[in-house]
Motif scaffolding. Structure first.
Motif, PDB file in Angstrom:
ATOM      1  N   VAL A  29       0.870  -1.175   0.000  1.00 51.44           N
ATOM      2  CA  VAL A  29       0.000   0.000   0.000  1.00 51.44           C
ATOM      3  C   VAL A  29       0.906   1.223   0.000  1.00 51.44           C
ATOM      4  N   LEU A  67      -2.602   5.001   6.201  1.00 45.49           N
ATOM      5  CA  LEU A  67      -2.673   4.903   4.749  1.00 45.49           C
ATOM      6  C   LEU A  67      -2.161   6.192   4.110  1.00 45.49           C
ATOM      7  N   HIS A  71      -6.168   8.324   0.954  1.00 45.30           N
ATOM      8  CA  HIS A  71      -7.013   7.439   1.764  1.00 45.30           C
ATOM      9  C   HIS A  71      -7.398   8.106   3.081  1.00 45.30           C
ATOM     10  N   PRO A  72      -8.665   8.027   3.486  1.00 44.76           N
ATOM     11  CA  PRO A  72      -9.109   8.672   4.724  1.00 44.76           C
ATOM     12  C   PRO A  72      -9.075   7.731   5.928  1.00 44.76           C
ATOM     13  N   SER A  74      -6.672   4.201   7.930  1.00 42.09           N
ATOM     14  CA  SER A  74      -5.456   3.472   8.246  1.00 42.09           C
ATOM     15  C   SER A  74      -5.642   1.986   7.960  1.00 42.09           C
ATOM     16  N   LEU A  75      -4.535   1.280   7.972  1.00 39.88           N
ATOM     17  CA  LEU A  75      -4.529  -0.163   7.757  1.00 39.88           C
ATOM     18  C   LEU A  75      -4.466  -0.827   9.121  1.00 39.88           C
ATOM     19  N   MET A  90      -8.611  -1.957   5.534  1.00 38.99           N
ATOM     20  CA  MET A  90      -8.512  -0.508   5.446  1.00 38.99           C
ATOM     21  C   MET A  90      -9.767   0.057   6.080  1.00 38.99           C
ATOM     22  N   ALA A  92     -11.685   3.587   7.848  1.00 35.14           N
ATOM     23  CA  ALA A  92     -11.693   5.034   8.057  1.00 35.14           C
ATOM     24  C   ALA A  92     -11.418   5.326   9.521  1.00 35.14           C
TER      25      ALA A  92
END
Length: 125
Positions: A29, A67, A71-72, A74-75, A90, A92
């Motif tokens: 990513v 992320l 991207h809004p 995190s992983l 993934m 929000a």
């Protein structure tokens, strides 16, 4: 009268290792503004939760990496009990504000829809 501060709680702190194949998935990513760091030792960041809550669907959750833009979120890795995570998701960010004045303000970094308290109400060792 000052607003009453909610009682803080400790984080769950269940610990597992990120499996190598998921670490490789996390590194794939990419994008501008993203961190290249990947958490390999995962510590549940949710507030303390019981084994009963876990069986009701509340899994452990740990941030693997933020992320990259746009991207809004995190992983995250999620797992149950002593099992290792089997996938990354993934999610929000919650972003609920703590309502404190500027300079003391903070927003929740846990995933949107998390169970329990927001990150600013949890003590992390």
């Amino acid at each position: 009268m000052r607003p009453r501060r909610p009682t803080r709680q400790r984080n769950c702190a269940a610990v597992v290792a990120l499996p190598a194949e998921l670490m490789l998935d996390a590194l794939e990513v990419r994008g501008p503004g993203g961190s290249e760091e990947v958490a390999t030792v995962l510590v549940c960041e949710l507030g303390e939760h019981s084994e009963q809550a876990e069986h009701a669907g509340d899994a452990h959750a740990a941030l693997v990496r933020p992320l990259p833009i746009p991207h809004p979120g995190s992983l995250w890795a999620r797992w149950r009990g002593e099992d290792q995570p089997e996938e990354l998701v993934m999610l929000a960010d919650c972003n609920t504000p703590n309502g404190a004045p500027p300079g003391q303000d903070d927003t929740c970094f846990l995933p949107l829809g998390h169970t329990g308290r927001c990150s600013f109400e949890i003590d992390y060792p």
